[in-house]
Design a protein around this motif. Sequence first.
Motif, PDB file in Angstrom:
ATOM      1  N   GLY A 168     -82.969  58.964 -10.961  1.00  0.00           N
ATOM      2  CA  GLY A 168     -82.201  59.610 -10.194  1.00  0.00           C
ATOM      3  C   GLY A 168     -81.437  60.594 -11.100  1.00  0.00           C
ATOM      4  N   SER A 169     -80.555  61.083 -10.510  1.00  0.00           N
ATOM      5  CA  SER A 169     -79.774  62.169 -11.325  1.00  0.00           C
ATOM      6  C   SER A 169     -78.351  61.693 -11.446  1.00  0.00           C
ATOM      7  CB  SER A 169     -79.739  63.565 -10.290  1.00  0.00           C
ATOM      8  OG  SER A 169     -80.964  63.854  -9.838  1.00  0.00           O
ATOM      9  N   VAL A 170     -78.154  61.980 -12.876  1.00  0.00           N
ATOM     10  CA  VAL A 170     -76.794  61.528 -13.299  1.00  0.00           C
ATOM     11  C   VAL A 170     -76.259  62.879 -14.437  1.00  0.00           C
ATOM     12  CG1 VAL A 170     -77.207  59.014 -13.374  1.00  0.00           C
ATOM     13  CG2 VAL A 170     -77.693  60.467 -15.648  1.00  0.00           C
ATOM     14  N   GLN A 171     -74.870  62.703 -14.785  1.00  0.00           N
ATOM     15  CA  GLN A 171     -74.465  63.832 -15.590  1.00  0.00           C
ATOM     16  C   GLN A 171     -74.529  63.192 -17.163  1.00  0.00           C
ATOM     17  OE1 GLN A 171     -70.309  64.509 -14.209  1.00  0.00           O
ATOM     18  NE2 GLN A 171     -71.259  66.439 -13.165  1.00  0.00           N
ATOM     19  N   ALA A 172     -74.657  64.158 -17.888  1.00  0.00           N
ATOM     20  CA  ALA A 172     -74.730  63.624 -19.357  1.00  0.00           C
ATOM     21  C   ALA A 172     -73.645  62.613 -19.373  1.00  0.00           C
ATOM     22  CB  ALA A 172     -74.455  64.813 -20.301  1.00  0.00           C
ATOM     23  N   GLY A 173     -73.907  61.414 -20.374  1.00  0.00           N
ATOM     24  CA  GLY A 173     -73.129  60.324 -20.908  1.00  0.00           C
ATOM     25  C   GLY A 173     -73.155  59.282 -20.145  1.00  0.00           C
ATOM     26  N   GLY A 174     -73.884  59.394 -18.779  1.00  0.00           N
ATOM     27  CA  GLY A 174     -73.987  58.709 -17.705  1.00  0.00           C
ATOM     28  C   GLY A 174     -74.996  57.486 -18.179  1.00  0.00           C
ATOM     29  N   SER A 175     -75.274  56.616 -16.972  1.00  0.00           N
ATOM     30  CA  SER A 175     -76.422  55.240 -17.578  1.00  0.00           C
ATOM     31  C   SER A 175     -77.110  55.192 -16.112  1.00  0.00           C
ATOM     32  CB  SER A 175     -75.647  54.217 -17.646  1.00  0.00           C
ATOM     33  OG  SER A 175     -74.772  54.158 -18.845  1.00  0.00           O
ATOM     34  N   LEU A 176     -78.208  54.720 -16.520  1.00  0.00           N
ATOM     35  CA  LEU A 176     -79.186  54.324 -15.544  1.00  0.00           C
ATOM     36  C   LEU A 176     -80.005  53.290 -16.124  1.00  0.00           C
ATOM     37  CD1 LEU A 176     -81.169  57.756 -14.399  1.00  0.00           C
ATOM     38  CD2 LEU A 176     -79.409  56.500 -12.910  1.00  0.00           C
ATOM     39  N   ARG A 177     -80.458  52.431 -15.060  1.00  0.00           N
ATOM     40  CA  ARG A 177     -81.347  51.006 -15.456  1.00  0.00           C
ATOM     41  C   ARG A 177     -82.611  51.409 -14.531  1.00  0.00           C
ATOM     42  NH1 ARG A 177     -81.150  44.533 -15.154  1.00  0.00           N
ATOM     43  NH2 ARG A 177     -81.309  45.054 -12.770  1.00  0.00           N
ATOM     44  N   LEU A 178     -83.755  51.424 -15.175  1.00  0.00           N
ATOM     45  CA  LEU A 178     -84.955  51.571 -14.906  1.00  0.00           C
ATOM     46  C   LEU A 178     -85.607  50.242 -14.610  1.00  0.00           C
ATOM     47  CD1 LEU A 178     -86.667  54.888 -16.541  1.00  0.00           C
ATOM     48  CD2 LEU A 178     -84.936  54.425 -14.632  1.00  0.00           C
TER      49      LEU A 178
ATOM     50  N   ARG B   8     -90.744  41.581 -30.164  1.00  0.00           N
ATOM     51  CA  ARG B   8     -90.088  42.498 -30.932  1.00  0.00           C
ATOM     52  C   ARG B   8     -90.124  43.816 -30.097  1.00  0.00           C
ATOM     53  NH1 ARG B   8     -91.876  42.862 -37.004  1.00  0.00           N
ATOM     54  NH2 ARG B   8     -91.069  40.609 -36.871  1.00  0.00           N
ATOM     55  N   THR B   9     -89.129  44.465 -30.362  1.00  0.00           N
ATOM     56  CA  THR B   9     -88.899  45.935 -29.633  1.00  0.00           C
ATOM     57  C   THR B   9     -88.941  47.078 -30.651  1.00  0.00           C
ATOM     58  OG1 THR B   9     -86.570  45.860 -29.762  1.00  0.00           O
ATOM     59  CG2 THR B   9     -87.622  44.812 -28.009  1.00  0.00           C
ATOM     60  N   ARG B  10     -89.320  48.259 -29.948  1.00  0.00           N
ATOM     61  CA  ARG B  10     -89.548  49.230 -30.886  1.00  0.00           C
ATOM     62  C   ARG B  10     -89.094  50.448 -30.118  1.00  0.00           C
ATOM     63  NH1 ARG B  10     -91.679  51.149 -35.608  1.00  0.00           N
ATOM     64  NH2 ARG B  10     -92.396  48.922 -35.981  1.00  0.00           N
ATOM     65  N   TYR B  11     -88.297  51.407 -30.768  1.00  0.00           N
ATOM     66  CA  TYR B  11     -87.903  52.777 -29.841  1.00  0.00           C
ATOM     67  C   TYR B  11     -88.222  53.910 -30.747  1.00  0.00           C
ATOM     68  CZ  TYR B  11     -85.084  48.987 -27.620  1.00  0.00           C
ATOM     69  OH  TYR B  11     -84.537  48.121 -26.976  1.00  0.00           O
ATOM     70  N   THR B  12     -88.407  54.907 -30.062  1.00  0.00           N
ATOM     71  CA  THR B  12     -88.457  56.157 -30.717  1.00  0.00           C
ATOM     72  C   THR B  12     -87.343  56.526 -31.091  1.00  0.00           C
ATOM     73  OG1 THR B  12     -89.472  58.454 -30.423  1.00  0.00           O
ATOM     74  CG2 THR B  12     -88.198  57.792 -28.530  1.00  0.00           C
ATOM     75  N   ASP B  13     -87.196  57.312 -32.084  1.00  0.00           N
ATOM     76  CA  ASP B  13     -85.956  57.765 -32.726  1.00  0.00           C
ATOM     77  C   ASP B  13     -84.799  58.578 -31.971  1.00  0.00           C
ATOM     78  OD1 ASP B  13     -87.423  58.525 -36.208  1.00  0.00           O
ATOM     79  OD2 ASP B  13     -86.757  56.649 -35.273  1.00  0.00           O
ATOM     80  N   SER B  14     -85.308  59.075 -30.814  1.00  0.00           N
ATOM     81  CA  SER B  14     -84.274  59.895 -30.282  1.00  0.00           C
ATOM     82  C   SER B  14     -83.810  59.086 -29.181  1.00  0.00           C
ATOM     83  CB  SER B  14     -84.813  60.973 -29.427  1.00  0.00           C
ATOM     84  OG  SER B  14     -85.889  60.576 -28.532  1.00  0.00           O
ATOM     85  N   VAL B  15     -84.044  57.681 -28.866  1.00  0.00           N
ATOM     86  CA  VAL B  15     -83.203  57.003 -28.016  1.00  0.00           C
ATOM     87  C   VAL B  15     -82.649  55.909 -28.868  1.00  0.00           C
ATOM     88  CG1 VAL B  15     -84.780  57.708 -26.417  1.00  0.00           C
ATOM     89  CG2 VAL B  15     -85.259  55.587 -27.243  1.00  0.00           C
ATOM     90  N   LYS B  16     -83.033  55.517 -30.077  1.00  0.00           N
ATOM     91  CA  LYS B  16     -82.282  54.364 -30.655  1.00  0.00           C
ATOM     92  C   LYS B  16     -80.913  54.271 -30.604  1.00  0.00           C
ATOM     93  CE  LYS B  16     -85.935  53.746 -34.210  1.00  0.00           C
ATOM     94  NZ  LYS B  16     -86.218  53.842 -35.505  1.00  0.00           N
ATOM     95  N   GLY B  17     -80.322  53.288 -30.057  1.00  0.00           N
ATOM     96  CA  GLY B  17     -78.987  52.976 -29.864  1.00  0.00           C
ATOM     97  C   GLY B  17     -78.382  53.142 -28.627  1.00  0.00           C
TER      98      GLY B  17
ATOM     99  N   SER C  51     -75.476  56.705 -22.305  1.00  0.00           N
ATOM    100  CA  SER C  51     -75.398  57.915 -23.004  1.00  0.00           C
ATOM    101  C   SER C  51     -76.428  58.941 -22.802  1.00  0.00           C
ATOM    102  CB  SER C  51     -75.045  57.651 -24.604  1.00  0.00           C
ATOM    103  OG  SER C  51     -74.095  56.696 -24.833  1.00  0.00           O
ATOM    104  N   LEU C  52     -76.576  59.158 -21.708  1.00  0.00           N
ATOM    105  CA  LEU C  52     -77.810  59.968 -21.228  1.00  0.00           C
ATOM    106  C   LEU C  52     -77.573  61.342 -21.679  1.00  0.00           C
ATOM    107  CD1 LEU C  52     -78.978  58.193 -18.116  1.00  0.00           C
ATOM    108  CD2 LEU C  52     -80.524  58.732 -19.967  1.00  0.00           C
ATOM    109  N   LYS C  53     -78.553  62.123 -22.228  1.00  0.00           N
ATOM    110  CA  LYS C  53     -78.561  63.531 -22.650  1.00  0.00           C
ATOM    111  C   LYS C  53     -79.558  64.435 -21.897  1.00  0.00           C
ATOM    112  CE  LYS C  53     -77.786  62.040 -27.265  1.00  0.00           C
ATOM    113  NZ  LYS C  53     -78.523  62.060 -28.906  1.00  0.00           N
ATOM    114  N   PRO C  54     -79.031  65.495 -21.519  1.00  0.00           N
ATOM    115  CA  PRO C  54     -80.107  66.417 -20.818  1.00  0.00           C
ATOM    116  C   PRO C  54     -81.338  66.531 -21.258  1.00  0.00           C
ATOM    117  CG  PRO C  54     -77.985  67.760 -21.068  1.00  0.00           C
ATOM    118  CD  PRO C  54     -78.123  66.428 -22.022  1.00  0.00           C
ATOM    119  N   GLU C  55     -81.573  66.124 -22.347  1.00  0.00           N
ATOM    120  CA  GLU C  55     -83.196  66.197 -23.061  1.00  0.00           C
ATOM    121  C   GLU C  55     -83.820  65.056 -22.694  1.00  0.00           C
ATOM    122  OE1 GLU C  55     -80.223  66.870 -24.732  1.00  0.00           O
ATOM    123  OE2 GLU C  55     -80.325  66.004 -26.752  1.00  0.00           O
ATOM    124  N   ASP C  56     -83.214  63.906 -22.141  1.00  0.00           N
ATOM    125  CA  ASP C  56     -83.644  62.622 -21.603  1.00  0.00           C
ATOM    126  C   ASP C  56     -84.427  62.945 -20.274  1.00  0.00           C
ATOM    127  OD1 ASP C  56     -81.038  60.877 -23.017  1.00  0.00           O
ATOM    128  OD2 ASP C  56     -82.964  61.148 -23.699  1.00  0.00           O
TER     129      ASP C  56
END
Length: 126
Positions: free
Chosen positions: A10-20, A59-68, A87-92
């Motif tokens: 969906g569409s959210v503002q920066a700082g928002g959350s979504l669960r896929l 075990r899980t693994r994340y790309t650096d840009s989404v860790k945390g 903590s979504l960002k426009p670059e997501d």
Amino acid sequence: QVQLVESGGGSVQAGGSLRLSCAASGLTVTRYVMAWFRQAPGKAREGVARIRTVPTGGRTRYTDSVKGRFIISRDNARNTLYLQMDSLKPEDTAMYYCAAGQSYGASIPAGDFTHWGQGTQVTVSS
């Protein structure tokens, strides 16, 4: 026949959350390495998060840009994969895809995954 069906974009503002969510049929999510990828317009498909099979420890693994900020998980009873995105960002902003395969390396290459969903769009505005 294997099917992976994503939802929750969906569409959210920066700082928002979504669960896929990714509902799987024709395969058992505990027996496959499951992952989330994303692809923005004009960019290559990127592995975002991966969770290993239950027998190998999950075990899980994340790309650096989404860790945390992002958490990958699965509900074994529902045979469903999730991606909690905070903590979504426009670059997501991208189309997000669920995938199943066998992948145990240090990265999350698309070539390791044999089954793909159709994708769900995530748009983050500033």
